[in-house]
Design a protein around this motif. Structure first.
Motif, PDB file in Angstrom:
ATOM      1  N   ASP A 565       0.882  -1.199  -0.123  1.00 50.38           N
ATOM      2  CA  ASP A 565       0.076  -0.038  -0.150  1.00 50.38           C
ATOM      3  C   ASP A 565       0.709   1.119  -0.046  1.00 50.38           C
ATOM      4  N   ALA A 566       1.648   1.459   0.844  1.00 48.78           N
ATOM      5  CA  ALA A 566       2.733   2.531   0.944  1.00 48.78           C
ATOM      6  C   ALA A 566       3.571   2.875  -0.259  1.00 48.78           C
ATOM      7  N   ALA A 567       3.996   1.409  -0.849  1.00 47.74           N
ATOM      8  CA  ALA A 567       4.691   1.807  -2.178  1.00 47.74           C
ATOM      9  C   ALA A 567       3.756   2.299  -3.219  1.00 47.74           C
ATOM     10  N   ARG A 568       2.370   1.858  -3.249  1.00 48.64           N
ATOM     11  CA  ARG A 568       1.752   2.263  -4.393  1.00 48.64           C
ATOM     12  C   ARG A 568       1.341   3.850  -4.188  1.00 48.64           C
ATOM     13  N   GLY A 569       1.316   4.083  -3.049  1.00 54.05           N
ATOM     14  CA  GLY A 569       1.309   5.590  -2.581  1.00 54.05           C
ATOM     15  C   GLY A 569       2.316   6.713  -3.090  1.00 54.05           C
ATOM     16  N   ILE A 570       3.560   6.080  -2.977  1.00 51.24           N
ATOM     17  CA  ILE A 570       4.786   6.705  -3.290  1.00 51.24           C
ATOM     18  C   ILE A 570       4.841   6.439  -4.892  1.00 51.24           C
ATOM     19  N   GLU A 571       4.369   5.416  -5.374  1.00 49.84           N
ATOM     20  CA  GLU A 571       4.548   5.365  -6.819  1.00 49.84           C
ATOM     21  C   GLU A 571       3.604   6.397  -7.688  1.00 49.84           C
ATOM     22  N   TYR A 572       2.453   6.572  -6.881  1.00 54.89           N
ATOM     23  CA  TYR A 572       1.639   7.695  -7.459  1.00 54.89           C
ATOM     24  C   TYR A 572       2.299   9.129  -7.492  1.00 54.89           C
ATOM     25  N   LEU A 573       3.060   9.479  -6.489  1.00 59.02           N
ATOM     26  CA  LEU A 573       3.868  10.691  -6.315  1.00 59.02           C
ATOM     27  C   LEU A 573       4.594  10.652  -7.164  1.00 59.02           C
ATOM     28  N   HIS A 574       5.544   9.782  -7.436  1.00 52.18           N
ATOM     29  CA  HIS A 574       6.631   9.855  -8.298  1.00 52.18           C
ATOM     30  C   HIS A 574       6.374   9.915  -9.848  1.00 52.18           C
ATOM     31  N   ASN A 575       5.400   8.853 -10.364  1.00 48.86           N
ATOM     32  CA  ASN A 575       5.092   8.451 -11.431  1.00 48.86           C
ATOM     33  C   ASN A 575       3.699   9.169 -12.160  1.00 48.86           C
ATOM     34  N   TYR A 576       2.725   9.555 -11.228  1.00 50.74           N
ATOM     35  CA  TYR A 576       1.483   9.873 -11.830  1.00 50.74           C
ATOM     36  C   TYR A 576       1.163  11.265 -11.596  1.00 50.74           C
ATOM     37  N   ALA A 577       1.708  11.868 -10.463  1.00 51.68           N
ATOM     38  CA  ALA A 577       1.221  13.276  -9.884  1.00 51.68           C
ATOM     39  C   ALA A 577       1.900  14.256 -11.137  1.00 51.68           C
ATOM     40  N   VAL A 578       1.058  15.524 -11.155  1.00 52.29           N
ATOM     41  CA  VAL A 578       1.635  16.351 -12.442  1.00 52.29           C
ATOM     42  C   VAL A 578       1.714  17.788 -11.862  1.00 52.29           C
ATOM     43  N   PRO A 579       3.123  18.122 -11.551  1.00 49.13           N
ATOM     44  CA  PRO A 579       4.498  17.641 -11.776  1.00 49.13           C
ATOM     45  C   PRO A 579       4.576  16.483 -10.635  1.00 49.13           C
ATOM     46  N   PRO A 580       5.721  15.604 -10.774  1.00 48.18           N
ATOM     47  CA  PRO A 580       6.036  14.458 -10.027  1.00 48.18           C
ATOM     48  C   PRO A 580       6.442  15.223  -8.548  1.00 48.18           C
ATOM     49  N   ILE A 581       6.134  14.305  -7.617  1.00 48.20           N
ATOM     50  CA  ILE A 581       6.667  14.830  -6.132  1.00 48.20           C
ATOM     51  C   ILE A 581       7.357  13.924  -5.396  1.00 48.20           C
ATOM     52  N   ILE A 582       8.387  14.621  -4.688  1.00 52.99           N
ATOM     53  CA  ILE A 582       9.433  13.685  -3.700  1.00 52.99           C
ATOM     54  C   ILE A 582       8.648  14.153  -2.516  1.00 52.99           C
ATOM     55  N   HIS A 583       8.444  13.160  -1.578  1.00 50.62           N
ATOM     56  CA  HIS A 583       8.000  13.201  -0.444  1.00 50.62           C
ATOM     57  C   HIS A 583       9.024  13.847   0.682  1.00 50.62           C
ATOM     58  N   ARG A 584      10.055  13.212   0.688  1.00 50.58           N
ATOM     59  CA  ARG A 584      11.195  13.576   1.517  1.00 50.58           C
ATOM     60  C   ARG A 584      11.225  13.446   2.932  1.00 50.58           C
ATOM     61  N   ASP A 585      10.227  12.731   3.371  1.00 52.45           N
ATOM     62  CA  ASP A 585      10.166  12.026   4.769  1.00 52.45           C
ATOM     63  C   ASP A 585       9.095  10.834   4.909  1.00 52.45           C
ATOM     64  N   ILE A 586       9.745   9.951   4.186  1.00 51.57           N
ATOM     65  CA  ILE A 586       9.150   8.564   4.224  1.00 51.57           C
ATOM     66  C   ILE A 586       9.680   7.756   5.425  1.00 51.57           C
ATOM     67  N   LYS A 587       8.692   7.474   6.255  1.00 51.49           N
ATOM     68  CA  LYS A 587       9.081   6.950   7.674  1.00 51.49           C
ATOM     69  C   LYS A 587       7.856   6.194   7.992  1.00 51.49           C
ATOM     70  N   SER A 588       7.851   5.254   8.960  1.00 48.67           N
ATOM     71  CA  SER A 588       7.025   4.254   9.629  1.00 48.67           C
ATOM     72  C   SER A 588       5.793   5.138  10.118  1.00 48.67           C
ATOM     73  N   SER A 589       6.137   6.378  10.877  1.00 45.23           N
ATOM     74  CA  SER A 589       5.150   7.262  11.421  1.00 45.23           C
ATOM     75  C   SER A 589       4.431   8.008  10.491  1.00 45.23           C
ATOM     76  N   ASN A 590       4.742   7.943   9.262  1.00 45.76           N
ATOM     77  CA  ASN A 590       4.131   8.720   8.204  1.00 45.76           C
ATOM     78  C   ASN A 590       3.211   8.002   7.485  1.00 45.76           C
ATOM     79  N   ILE A 591       3.264   6.713   7.945  1.00 46.25           N
ATOM     80  CA  ILE A 591       2.435   5.720   7.239  1.00 46.25           C
ATOM     81  C   ILE A 591       1.225   5.167   8.093  1.00 46.25           C
ATOM     82  N   LEU A 592      -0.035   5.862   7.870  1.00 46.33           N
ATOM     83  CA  LEU A 592      -1.299   5.690   8.623  1.00 46.33           C
ATOM     84  C   LEU A 592      -1.884   4.546   8.133  1.00 46.33           C
ATOM     85  N   LEU A 593      -3.027   3.966   9.061  1.00 43.02           N
ATOM     86  CA  LEU A 593      -3.697   2.821   8.761  1.00 43.02           C
ATOM     87  C   LEU A 593      -5.200   3.055   9.062  1.00 43.02           C
ATOM     88  N   ASP A 594      -6.071   2.935   7.877  1.00 45.16           N
ATOM     89  CA  ASP A 594      -7.267   3.292   8.123  1.00 45.16           C
ATOM     90  C   ASP A 594      -8.056   2.115   9.053  1.00 45.16           C
TER      91      ASP A 594
END
Length: 747
Positions: A565-594
């Protein structure tokens, strides 16, 4: 997870899936009466959402010309549920038609007990009572002439679907119950057993659906034509479904393209004739017919033997992709151009199952204008074009104003940023945002929601400020991120706070993905800056791994799913957002669970539009233990910096260790990368994995080793040696496929 929370999660999932998963007989805005090759749809952009049908070369008007919210087709008839669910009509399609219109038959009417989940089988009609959840059925008969039965009225269903001679539904405990006049329903129920399902759709003699915990597509029932054989390497890729007699079709989550399997699909040449550049909002099927609603113009395209197995676009005009509703669409947002599509009678809620934010593009303007007094198709096209141009221009203006507002604020001096005139201008510009997920809140509303930002409601902190749990007046739970104010002990530089507010706001407003935490709204009042997000009831991955006993993440299946799930979110930022986005703070506390333990990436306060790799930043951003060593030296952010952070998260999932920790002897702090990579490289993976996780079966071993191999490459010192995010997603999909059968879930 409490039973009440489980029920809530299932309700939300069923709402997400309801308007995009269509079978031989399930509610949709497109229906096929397959015995007569009649295709019907609910019209868009009309005064009422009335039904129009197509058969042969004729367009057929359907009476009464009133608004309908759902239709569903059977063998030689179809039915429609009136808006509000209080009245149910059916039309026979094999008895001919006069004056180009089928004759309606009303089979249900009640203002006290409205219906939903219309599900027409080959001969039966079923629907679900909203208030009680009980399923009610009409028509249909077996060889001895008895009518199709209704299930036990005490059963409380979340959703129902109908096939040939049987119907099935998901109960509130997420198990499946089937009923009918033949043995296929009991066979399917037996094959599903106690498997928990989030969705279910029926074909002639088989059903398919997504599992509740991890969204894996499973199919049960007859498999005489290979219709149950879901491609094993893509079981997590699908969302919307359509089932015929001998085929199953699904829409891929990442691009909206249709994929099919089974002999019936081969006979129709569906795969061969599908253009991979064409995406669909929904699909529906008859016995040997498939129709889909195209994303680019909301017209219906069908494959059938009558059309020599070639796709044909039907001349029914634009069809609504979901019901027009008066209720809020706060969970997943409003579908683009809803006001026009519903002609002002409501909004269409966006599908939560689509990974990419699809929108209907503007049609090309005709070269010549039509006669004002004419009712020709050209006039309708001109109206449609003008409506889309106006709506699109407003949306573009709003987005441009928002971005320019933040860029302007982030570049102006501190004094100009704090003037009253500039504050008023900022609020006026933000109010132009035409997006329900960006609601403008007052400070008073948010203070009430958080009990005046009490310490009891504090749930964490992000790069922008402190995060509080809040409850809005309509009962919606939200997470409210509040920037520090001048009364705080640690007063943040006002310009820095404004920059952080601008950065996160302008980033999140452009994003729409189910693996990214969604924005509900914002507040800018006096010196206050607040951002309002959807609430994630299961907290952060960091909490479950390090601050709790970890028992809720005690299988490799769920841990690998969270990683995917987390990798797919980052894939969206890198490959599909226009313009692409670098998150710069990927860590376990920034991965939330619904509530269903779906992982979503959060906190975009440090995110950057992807910059040229020669652009040096003035200061290093990020969190110790997750910072890319190459970036730490060069101060140049790249997509591979996010890959490094994700690699550390993968190692946390594998080992249960924090990103930086001391060993049991209290020695020198070390990173999880230093601790794990060397040992994994020596073949000691099973000596370092988290012992709280049950496991050890062969397929789990393969899956965990694949994750470990991926993590090792993600944390390579040189960015060019790390994989791209697309490669990581592919590896994790393979791992979850290895670990998605009952063997992994039962150990």
């Amino acid at each position: 997870m409490t039973s009440e929370l489980v029920i809530l999660v299932v309700v939300l999932i069923s709402l997400q899936l309801h308007w995009g998963v269509d079978a031989l007989g399930s509610a949709s805005t497109v229906a096929v009466a397959y015995g007569t090759s009649t295709v019907c749809g609910i019209s868009a952009g009309k005064k009422s959402q009335r039904i129009q049908c197509h058969r042969g070369d004729q367009v057929i008007s359907i009476l009464p010309q009133v608004s309908f919210e759902a239709i569903s087709g059977g063998q030689s008839f179809f039915c429609g549920l009136r808006t509000g669910g209080f009245s149910l009509h059916c039309w026979e399609t094999d008895a001919g038609f006069s004056n180009h219109s089928f004759q309606p038959k009303r089979i249900y009417y009640s203002t006290n007990f409205p219906l939903t989940d219309l599900a027409v089988g080959d001969a039966q009609v079923c629907a679900r009572e909203i208030s009680s959840g009980k399923a009610i059925c009409w028509r249909g008969s077996n060889r001895v002439g008895s009518l199709f039965p209704s299930p036990d009225p005490a059963l409380d269903f979340l959703t129902i679907t109908s096939g040939s001679g049987f119907s099935c539904g998901i109960l509130k405990n997420k198990t499946v119950r089937c009923w009918g006049n033949n043995g296929i329903g009991s066979k399917i129920q037996s094959q599903l057993g106690n498997l928990l399902m989030a969705s279910l759709v029926a074909g002639e003699s088989h059903v398919c659906g997504l599992t509740a915990l991890d969204g894996v597509l499973v199919c049960k029932g007859n498999n005489n034509a290979g219709q149950l054989e879901v491609p094993s390497n893509s079981a997590h890729e699908y969302s919307d479904l359509a089932l015929g007699t001998s085929f199953t079709c699904a829409i891929r989550q990442n691009n909206g393209v249709v994929s099919c399997w089974g002999e019936g699909a081969n006979e129709l040449n569906i795969e061969k004739n599908i253009n991979v550049s064409v995406s669909f909002e929904l699909i529906t099927a008859g016995s040997d017919m498939l129709c889909g609603l195209k994303t680019n113009n909301l017209t219906i395209m069908c494959w059938s033997k009558a059309n020599n197995n070639s796709p044909v676009v039907l001349p029914l005009g634009m069809i609504i992709p979901g019901p027009c509703v008066q209720d809020s669409c706060s969970h997943c947002g409003i579908y683009p151009n809803s006001a026009f599509l519903c002609d002002g009678s409501g909004n269409i809620c966006k599908s939560c199952q689509r990974e990419l934010p699809f929108a209907v593009p503007l049609p090309k303007s005709p070269n010549s204008s039509s006669n004002p007094g004419s009712s020709s198709p050209t006039k309708s096209i001109n109206r449609l074009t003008m409506a889309f141009l106006i709506v699109g221009a407003i949306g573009a203006l709003a987005g441009t104003c928002t971005i320019l507002f933040c860029i302007s604020n982030c570049l102006t001096s501190r004094s100009s940023c704090n003037t009253a005139n500039n504050q008023e201008q900022n609020i006026n510009q933000l109010s132009l945002i035409e997006n329900s997920s960006a609601r403008a809140f007052s400070l008073m509303e948010l203070a009430v929601a958080t009990n005046n930002f009490s310490s009891e409601n504090k749930i964490g902190a992000g790069s922008f400020g402190v995060v509080y749990k809040g409850k809005l007046t309509d009962g919606t739970e939200v997470a409210i991120k509040r920037g520090e104010t001048k009364n705080d002990e640690k007063t943040e530089d006002p310009q820095e706070k404004q920059n952080a507010f601008c950065s996160e706001l302008t980033t999140v407003l452009r994003l729409n993905h189910k693996q990214l935490v969604g924005m509900v709204g914002y507040c800018q009042e006096n010196d206050e800056r607040l951002l309002v997000y959807e609430y994630m009831p299961n907290g952060s991955l960091h909490d479950h791994l390090h601050n709790k006993d970890g028992l809720l993440l005690n299988t490799w299946n769920i841990r690998i799913k969270i990683a995917l799930d987390a990798a797919r979110g980052i894939e969206y930022l890198h490959n599909y957002a226009v313009p692409p986005i670098i998150h710069r703070d990927i860590k376990s506390s920034n991965i939330l669970l619904d509530g269903n333990f779906t992982a979503k990436v959060s906190d975009f306060g440090l995110s950057l539009m992807r910059q040229p790799e020669t652009s040096t930043e003035s200061a290093v951003g990020g969190t110790i233990g997750y910072i890319d060593p190459e970036y730490y030296v060069s101060k140049i952010s790249t997509a591979k910096s996010d890959v490094y952070g994700l690699g550390v998260v993968l190692l946390e999932l594998l080992t249960g260790k924090k990103a930086v920790f001391r060993d049991s002897g209290g020695g020198v702090p070390m990173t999880v990368a230093e601790y794990a990579v060397e040992r994994i490289g020596r073949g000691e993976l099973w000596n370092v994995v988290d012992k709280r996780v049950r496991g050890g079966e062969m397929k789990e071993v393969d899956a965990v080793e694949m994750v470990a191999y991926t993590a090792m490459h993600c944390v390579k010192l040189e960015g060019e040696e790390r994989p791209n995010i697309g490669d990581i997603v592919e590896n994790l999909e393979k791992a979850i496929a290895l670990c998605s059968d009952e063997l992994c879930d039962s150990v």
